[in-house]
Motif scaffolding. Structure first.
Motif, mmCIF file in Angstrom:
data_model
loop_
_atom_site.group_PDB
_atom_site.id
_atom_site.type_symbol
_atom_site.label_atom_id
_atom_site.label_comp_id
_atom_site.label_asym_id
_atom_site.label_seq_id
_atom_site.Cartn_x
_atom_site.Cartn_y
_atom_site.Cartn_z
ATOM 1 N N GLU A 136 -58.002 1.112 24.131
ATOM 2 C CA GLU A 136 -59.062 1.337 25.116
ATOM 3 C C GLU A 136 -60.421 1.410 24.436
ATOM 4 O O GLU A 136 -60.571 1.965 23.347
ATOM 5 N N GLU A 137 -61.411 0.831 25.109
ATOM 6 C CA GLU A 137 -62.785 0.917 24.648
ATOM 7 C C GLU A 137 -63.454 2.078 25.356
ATOM 8 O O GLU A 137 -62.853 2.740 26.202
ATOM 9 N N ALA A 138 -64.704 2.312 25.011
ATOM 10 C CA ALA A 138 -65.448 3.368 25.686
ATOM 11 C C ALA A 138 -65.598 3.018 27.162
ATOM 12 O O ALA A 138 -66.057 1.938 27.497
ATOM 13 N N GLY A 139 -65.175 3.918 28.017
ATOM 14 C CA GLY A 139 -65.290 3.682 29.449
ATOM 15 C C GLY A 139 -64.047 3.110 30.075
ATOM 16 O O GLY A 139 -64.042 2.802 31.256
ATOM 17 N N GLY A 140 -62.959 2.930 29.288
ATOM 18 C CA GLY A 140 -61.727 2.442 29.896
ATOM 19 C C GLY A 140 -61.132 1.278 29.144
ATOM 20 O O GLY A 140 -61.588 0.915 28.053
ATOM 21 N N PRO A 141 -60.093 0.663 29.706
ATOM 22 C CA PRO A 141 -59.418 -0.467 29.065
ATOM 23 C C PRO A 141 -60.370 -1.639 28.865
ATOM 24 O O PRO A 141 -61.366 -1.776 29.575
ATOM 25 N N PRO A 142 -60.103 -2.512 27.896
ATOM 26 C CA PRO A 142 -60.994 -3.648 27.620
ATOM 27 C C PRO A 142 -61.068 -4.622 28.790
ATOM 28 O O PRO A 142 -60.069 -4.879 29.460
ATOM 29 N N GLN A 222 -67.783 -4.911 35.374
ATOM 30 C CA GLN A 222 -68.563 -4.115 36.321
ATOM 31 C C GLN A 222 -67.914 -2.760 36.575
ATOM 32 O O GLN A 222 -68.597 -1.745 36.708
ATOM 33 N N LYS A 223 -66.595 -2.728 36.645
ATOM 34 C CA LYS A 223 -65.888 -1.458 36.824
ATOM 35 C C LYS A 223 -66.198 -0.497 35.682
ATOM 36 O O LYS A 223 -66.406 0.702 35.898
ATOM 37 N N LYS A 224 -66.233 -1.008 34.465
ATOM 38 C CA LYS A 224 -66.520 -0.155 33.311
ATOM 39 C C LYS A 224 -67.963 0.327 33.324
ATOM 40 O O LYS A 224 -68.239 1.500 33.088
ATOM 41 N N LEU A 225 -68.877 -0.601 33.608
ATOM 42 C CA LEU A 225 -70.290 -0.238 33.606
ATOM 43 C C LEU A 225 -70.612 0.794 34.676
ATOM 44 O O LEU A 225 -71.441 1.696 34.472
ATOM 45 N N MET A 226 -69.960 0.685 35.831
ATOM 46 C CA MET A 226 -70.231 1.592 36.950
ATOM 47 C C MET A 226 -69.265 2.785 36.984
ATOM 48 O O MET A 226 -69.314 3.581 37.903
ATOM 49 N N LYS A 227 -68.376 2.842 35.962
ATOM 50 C CA LYS A 227 -67.416 3.939 35.875
ATOM 51 C C LYS A 227 -66.582 4.064 37.158
ATOM 52 O O LYS A 227 -66.441 5.133 37.739
ATOM 53 N N GLN A 228 -66.041 2.925 37.576
ATOM 54 C CA GLN A 228 -65.238 2.858 38.796
ATOM 55 C C GLN A 228 -63.763 2.657 38.427
ATOM 56 O O GLN A 228 -63.198 1.579 38.597
ATOM 57 N N GLU A 229 -63.150 3.710 37.895
ATOM 58 C CA GLU A 229 -61.732 3.606 37.541
ATOM 59 C C GLU A 229 -60.880 3.335 38.774
ATOM 60 O O GLU A 229 -59.913 2.570 38.740
ATOM 61 N N TYR A 230 -61.231 3.978 39.868
ATOM 62 C CA TYR A 230 -60.581 3.727 41.158
ATOM 63 C C TYR A 230 -61.672 3.262 42.118
ATOM 64 O O TYR A 230 -62.325 4.070 42.768
ATOM 65 N N PRO A 231 -61.893 1.933 42.178
ATOM 66 C CA PRO A 231 -63.045 1.381 42.897
ATOM 67 C C PRO A 231 -63.068 1.760 44.373
ATOM 68 O O PRO A 231 -62.036 1.779 45.048
ATOM 69 N N THR A 232 -64.270 2.023 44.871
ATOM 70 C CA THR A 232 -64.460 2.259 46.295
ATOM 71 C C THR A 232 -64.519 0.923 47.024
ATOM 72 O O THR A 232 -64.655 -0.138 46.401
ATOM 73 N N PHE A 233 -64.426 0.967 48.342
ATOM 74 C CA PHE A 233 -64.482 -0.267 49.131
ATOM 75 C C PHE A 233 -65.828 -0.966 48.934
ATOM 76 O O PHE A 233 -65.887 -2.188 48.764
ATOM 77 N N THR A 234 -66.916 -0.194 48.949
ATOM 78 C CA THR A 234 -68.253 -0.780 48.806
ATOM 79 C C THR A 234 -68.404 -1.458 47.453
ATOM 80 O O THR A 234 -68.911 -2.586 47.350
ATOM 81 N N PHE A 235 -67.956 -0.772 46.400
ATOM 82 C CA PHE A 235 -68.045 -1.367 45.068
ATOM 83 C C PHE A 235 -67.228 -2.655 44.994
ATOM 84 O O PHE A 235 -67.685 -3.672 44.468
#
Length: 247
Positions: A136-142, A222-235
């Motif tokens: 894993e990289e910083a902020g989650g999986p690669p 984008q998920k990593k940059l926005m820290k969206q491990e469990y993405p919302t519908f809007t994201f």
């Protein structure tokens, strides 16, 4: 990593494919019918259109059909002039019934829905496997894990669905019945072998695999940059649109 079971992933991707088909088909029907008014644009033997899930081949007559009731939906003239998208929705619905807006939907449901189920379920399963073995990289999986999973999933989906795509394309290109398609396929298999069922596989892979790699890499980034491990519908909505545009 997805917490959904494979059966749940298959159900969700199937639902998404059906919703996409139901929502996008009317827009493409309207687009094609507006183009049909401009005969110069259709001065060729056939043309392609895509309703968000798959490409369709439509034969196009060079002259306006004098028997609208027997004409294919995409070449059926509307007795009134269509002035833009909203106007076309209203007039087509009034003249032919609202069900006409979903013309050409059955072949999408028959081929594109299984293709979508295979593709997205394979993607989720492969991505989960890659995350287990990738540091894993910083902020989650690669992010590359998503791109690689997307590319491999597309190869798998195209390989499984190619024979069905071949049958669908033959039926649409020459307005053939299932019996005629069966006879053509038997002759083709006798002459060229089973491998001929995957004719067109290479150009399809060359088109779809790079798209899938770029799409899923961009989406995971984008998920990593926005820290969206469990993405919302809007994201998911906006990140998916941006990823598709970039790809």
């Amino acid at each position: 990593m997805s917490e959904l079971k494979p059966s749940q992933q298959m159900l969700s991707s199937c639902t998404g494919a059906v919703i996409t088909s139901l929502f996008m088909t009317p827009f493409d029907v309207v687009k094609v019918r507006i183009q049909a008014q401009q005969r110069a644009l259709l001065d060729r033997s056939c043309f392609l259109y895509c309703n968000g899930l798959m490409d369709h081949i439509c034969n196009c007559a060079r002259t306006i059909c004098t028997h609208p009731e027997s004409a294919p939906w995409y070449n059926r003239p509307v007795p009134v002039h269509l002035n833009g998208t909203v106007d076309a929705f209203v007039k087509i619905s009034r003249q032919e019934g609202i069900q006409s807006l979903w013309s050409g939907l059955p072949p999408t449901l028959v081929v594109a829905v299984p293709n979508t189920v295979i593709y997205f379920t394979s993607y989720e399963q492969l991505r989960a496997k890659f995350h287990q073995f990738a540091p894993e990289e910083a902020g989650g999986p690669p992010s590359w894990a998503g791109g690689l999973a997307g590319g491999l999933a597309r190869v798998w989906a195209v390989t499984l669905v190619s024979p069905f795509e071949l049958v669908r394309t033959k039926m649409q290109a020459k307005s053939m019945s299932y019996r005629e398609v069966g006879e053509v396929l038997r002759t083709q298999l006798a002459r060229e072998g089973v491998v001929s069922l995957w004719r067109g596989w290479v150009p399809t892979i060359l088109r779809d695999v790079p798209f899938s790699i770029l799409y899923w890499y961009t989406y995971e980034k984008q998920k990593k940059l926005m820290k969206q491990e469990y993405p919302t519908f809007t994201f998911t909505l906006f990140a998916g649109a941006l990823s598709g545009g970039v790809s």
